[in-house]
Design an enzyme around this catalytic site. Structure first.
Site, PDB file in Angstrom:
ATOM      1  N   GLY A 165       0.846  -1.182   0.000  1.00 43.95           N
ATOM      2  CA  GLY A 165       0.000   0.000   0.000  1.00 43.95           C
ATOM      3  C   GLY A 165       0.879   1.229   0.000  1.00 43.95           C
ATOM      4  O   GLY A 165       2.088   1.149  -0.241  1.00 43.95           O
ATOM      5  N   ASP A 200     -10.720   4.353   7.858  1.00 43.86           N
ATOM      6  CA  ASP A 200     -10.183   4.087   6.516  1.00 43.86           C
ATOM      7  C   ASP A 200     -10.898   2.907   5.853  1.00 43.86           C
ATOM      8  O   ASP A 200     -10.264   2.012   5.302  1.00 43.86           O
ATOM      9  CB  ASP A 200      -8.679   3.822   6.608  1.00 43.86           C
ATOM     10  N   VAL A 223       3.145  -5.792   2.583  1.00 44.97           N
ATOM     11  CA  VAL A 223       2.566  -6.922   3.316  1.00 44.97           C
ATOM     12  C   VAL A 223       3.125  -8.213   2.723  1.00 44.97           C
ATOM     13  O   VAL A 223       3.129  -8.391   1.495  1.00 44.97           O
ATOM     14  CB  VAL A 223       1.021  -6.924   3.225  1.00 44.97           C
TER      15      VAL A 223
HETATM   16  N1  LIG Z   1      -3.919  -9.893   6.540  1.00 44.44           N
HETATM   17  C1  LIG Z   1      -3.790  -9.988   5.224  1.00 44.44           C
HETATM   18  N2  LIG Z   1      -3.933 -11.179   4.608  1.00 44.44           N
HETATM   19  C2  LIG Z   1      -3.810 -11.282   3.264  1.00 44.44           C
HETATM   20  N3  LIG Z   1      -3.546 -10.242   2.444  1.00 44.44           N
HETATM   21  C3  LIG Z   1      -3.390  -9.021   3.001  1.00 44.44           C
HETATM   22  C4  LIG Z   1      -3.489  -8.837   4.409  1.00 44.44           C
HETATM   23  N4  LIG Z   1      -3.297  -7.520   4.672  1.00 44.44           N
HETATM   24  C5  LIG Z   1      -3.094  -6.930   3.491  1.00 44.44           C
HETATM   25  N5  LIG Z   1      -3.134  -7.817   2.480  1.00 44.44           N
HETATM   26  C6  LIG Z   1      -2.937  -7.547   1.046  1.00 44.44           C
HETATM   27  O1  LIG Z   1      -1.906  -6.596   0.920  1.00 44.44           O
HETATM   28  C7  LIG Z   1      -2.376  -5.477   0.169  1.00 44.44           C
HETATM   29  C8  LIG Z   1      -1.688  -4.227   0.653  1.00 44.44           C
HETATM   30  O2  LIG Z   1      -2.199  -3.880   1.903  1.00 44.44           O
HETATM   31  P1  LIG Z   1      -1.896  -2.484   2.574  1.00 44.44           P
HETATM   32  O3  LIG Z   1      -2.705  -2.421   3.824  1.00 44.44           O
HETATM   33  O4  LIG Z   1      -0.427  -2.299   2.695  1.00 44.44           O
HETATM   34  O5  LIG Z   1      -2.361  -1.394   1.530  1.00 44.44           O
HETATM   35  P2  LIG Z   1      -3.789  -1.022   0.976  1.00 44.44           P
HETATM   36  O6  LIG Z   1      -4.797  -1.145   2.069  1.00 44.44           O
HETATM   37  O7  LIG Z   1      -4.032  -1.811  -0.278  1.00 44.44           O
HETATM   38  O8  LIG Z   1      -3.561   0.491   0.557  1.00 44.44           O
HETATM   39  P3  LIG Z   1      -3.360   1.769   1.465  1.00 44.44           P
HETATM   40  O9  LIG Z   1      -1.959   1.808   1.897  1.00 44.44           O
HETATM   41  O10 LIG Z   1      -3.716   2.863   0.547  1.00 44.44           O
HETATM   42  O11 LIG Z   1      -4.311   1.653   2.637  1.00 44.44           O
HETATM   43  C9  LIG Z   1      -3.880  -5.473   0.380  1.00 44.44           C
HETATM   44  O12 LIG Z   1      -4.551  -4.827  -0.676  1.00 44.44           O
HETATM   45  C10 LIG Z   1      -4.208  -6.949   0.459  1.00 44.44           C
HETATM   46  O13 LIG Z   1      -4.450  -7.473  -0.833  1.00 44.44           O
END
Ligand SMILES: Nc1ncnc2c1ncn2[C@@H]1O[C@H](COP(=O)(O)OP(=O)(O)OP(=O)(O)O)[C@@H](O)[C@H]1O
Length: 542
Positions: free
Chosen positions: A216, A329, A221
């Site tokens: 993100g 969020d 992640v």
């Molecule tokens: N607990 C989890 N299990 C599986 N996949 C996950 C998990 N958490 C996050 N992801 C995957 O990683 C991606 C990136 O997550 P992250 O929270 O870093 O960013 P985001 O929510 O997509 O964007 P932003 O930073 O704008 O909030 C997510 O879109 C999801 O597909």
């Protein structure tokens, strides 16, 4: 975007709720720290951080040219200062360390008391969801034993959370107010340290990285294997620009997540410092986020979207009633699913120190932001409801409500560029969710080659900047769940309408929405959800 520095947004929408300067939404959750939420799939460009009005207490944020207000009475200051100011207001710095407890369901005046809540998930499933790390990457994990809940003592009220499919009920006590929770942080330092050092918490050395799950704006992640627990988990690394002492405090604050036990919240297993990062270990959701699912498999069936709505609302109610946390969020990328058909929210605001530490690097904003937040009003749980409404339209339509149609070059839910799209999308309804008044012929068409990514309201290859979008959100009627291609149930349309009232006072609360016909009359069972999830898992196979 230097041109916007110290110049007002000029938003003069119908919302009358703006009453106080507010903290930046995007920086107020612990996981997506640095730039927060202009998602990688959403338009880039506006640094709203530099153009947020400083509103006198009790004043409106819309005293800008064209709004009928007195422009001279409004000053403007950079987001970092704004955030610091907000953090002071929210008692988040120094003395108080928890971020999200200040606002009640309808604003800061809401009573801080805590009502005992019993949460039970609909449709029991066979394994406890908080332990539902599912297999992947060729591994064959057993669900991780959940670390025992840390019992918070003091003036807390208790809530019991029955996990579906689990024979045991975990009792958890939470503090009832910001101040009581903050006091704990300051007086129970030793206990907290003990909790942080507790053997039950996952440690970095327990983890082997298996693969990347996504990135993100605030961090990356990864899917990890926990050698000690023999299970798969997800690890999020957030870049935190702070002194070691502050980083320690952040870690202590993040331990609050260990107290969250709900079938609608992604479980938390531990956190630790990693150089200049903070690592957060959580439950692995093997289908990923709903925006990922939507990009891969297209629009989500409306009945399943109804269950998404219910799960998110249950999660919001739990966070607020039990922990006094407002999510801040809600968007499809923060709603995760697993192949058991469970839907859970993640990335909610917890750590005030983390907010402090990321304030200087905040540069983004969210396209899911409610009109009142854009205008600088206090964040309330109703702002989460707006974001839910926008998310539901996106999931049901298979495209972001304000996104370009397929014949232009910005992205919809499928994340594809024009030349990547399939012919099936020729039936695309360019502006079904938008009222006619939202069409903006005055925007100049631009060629694909020179055009930056943006969002289109009216089709015809016209793009608009984030600033235009924010103005649109404030000034124009909200999107609706209507389409020329698909007839959605009236109850679903009414539900989304109730989420997207521009005036937060008219907008329904999560509790009220849970009582709506669309949710109460849903015929979707847990077995249906599971079979939908299995279909998604199948479609995700390489
Ligand atoms: N607990 C989890 N299990 C599986 N996949 C996950 C998990 N958490 C996050 N992801 C995957 O990683 C991606 C990136 O997550 P992250 O929270 O870093 O960013 P985001 O929510 O997509 O964007 P932003 O930073 O704008 O909030 C997510 O879109 C999801 O597909």
């Amino acid at each position: 975007m230097p041109g916007f520095e110290r110049s007002p947004l000029g938003l003069n929408g119908s919302s009358t709720s703006a009453s106080a300067p507010s903290s930046s939404k995007a920086s107020l959750h612990p996981f997506a720290a640095v730039k927060s939420s202009i998602s990688r799939k959403k338009p880039l460009g506006l640094d709203i951080s530099r153009s947020i009005p400083k509103v006198p207490a009790g004043g409106r944020a819309d005293s800008t040219p064209g709004s009928g207000g007195d422009a001279s009475s409004v000053s403007w200051y950079p987001e970092a200062d704004h955030l610091r100011h907000q953090i002071e207001l929210l008692q988040l710095s120094g003395r108080s360390s928890s971020s999200s407890y200040a606002s009640g369901p309808d604003g800061p005046e809401s009573p801080p008391s805590l009502s005992p809540v019993t949460v039970s998930a609909p449709g029991a499933v066979t394994s406890a969801p908080s332990n539902s790390a599912t297999s992947g990457g060729g591994a064959n994990p057993t669900p991780p034993p959940r670390p025992p809940r840390r019992q918070l003592t003091g003036n807390s009220n208790s809530a019991s959370t029955a996990l579906p499919g689990s024979t045991s009920t975990s009792n958890l006590s939470a503090t009832g107010s910001t101040s009581s929770r903050s006091k704990k942080h300051s007086t129970n330092g030793k206990k907290k340290k003990h909790a942080a050092d507790n053997d039950d918490m996952v440690k970095e050395e327990d983890l082997d990285v298996l693969s990347d799950l996504g990135a993100g704006n605030g961090g990356t992640v990864t899917k990890v294997w926990n050698k000690k627990r023999k299970s798969i988990m997800a690890k999020k690394l957030i870049l935190v620009d702070a002194k070691p002492a502050v980083r320690k405090q952040i870690l202590r604050e993040l331990q609050i997540m260990n107290d969250c036990a709900s079938p609608y919240i992604v479980s938390y297993y531990g956190c630790f410092p990693v150089d200049v990062h903070v690592g957060i270990v959580m439950e692995y959701m093997d289908l990923g986020s709903l925006d990922y699912i939507c990009r891969n498999t297209g629009a989500i069936p409306i009945d399943i979207v109804g269950k998404v709505a219910e799960s998110v609302l249950q999660g919001l109610v739990y966070l607020y009633d039990v922990h006094r946390i407002i999510h801040r969020d809600i968007k499809p990328s923060n709603i995760l699913a697993n192949s058991q058909g469970q839907i859970k929210i993640c990335d909610f605001g917890v750590s005030g120190e983390l907010i402090n530490s990321i304030a200087n690097t905040f540069v983004g904003t969210s396209t899911y932001m409610s009109p009142e937040r854009i205008q600088g009003a206090q964040y309330t749980i109703k702002s989460d409801v707006w974001s839910l409404g926008i998310s539901l339209v996106e999931l049901a339509q298979g495209r972001f409500p304000f996104a370009d149609p397929p014949d232009s070059d910005s992205e919809s839910c499928d994340g594809l560029d024009d030349d990547e799209r399939q012919p099936a999308e020729n039936t695309f309804d360019p502006d079904a969710t938008l009222p006619l008044s939202s069409q903006r012929p005055q925007l100049s068409p631009t060629t694909k080659r020179h055009r930056k990514r943006g969002v289109s309201l009216g089709g015809g290859g016209m793009t608009m900047s984030i600033l235009d979008l924010l103005q649109h959100i404030v000034n124009e009627p909200a999107p609706r769940l209507v389409s020329r291609r698909e007839q959605f149930p009236d109850s679903a349309v009414l539900f989304v309408d109730a989420c997207l009232y521009k005036d937060p006072a008219a907008r329904k609360s999560p509790q009220e929405l849970l009582e709506s016909d669309w949710i109460k009359n849903s015929k979707v069972t847990q077995a249906d959800l599971r079979s939908w999830a299995e279909g998604v898992a199948e479609a995700q196979k390489p």
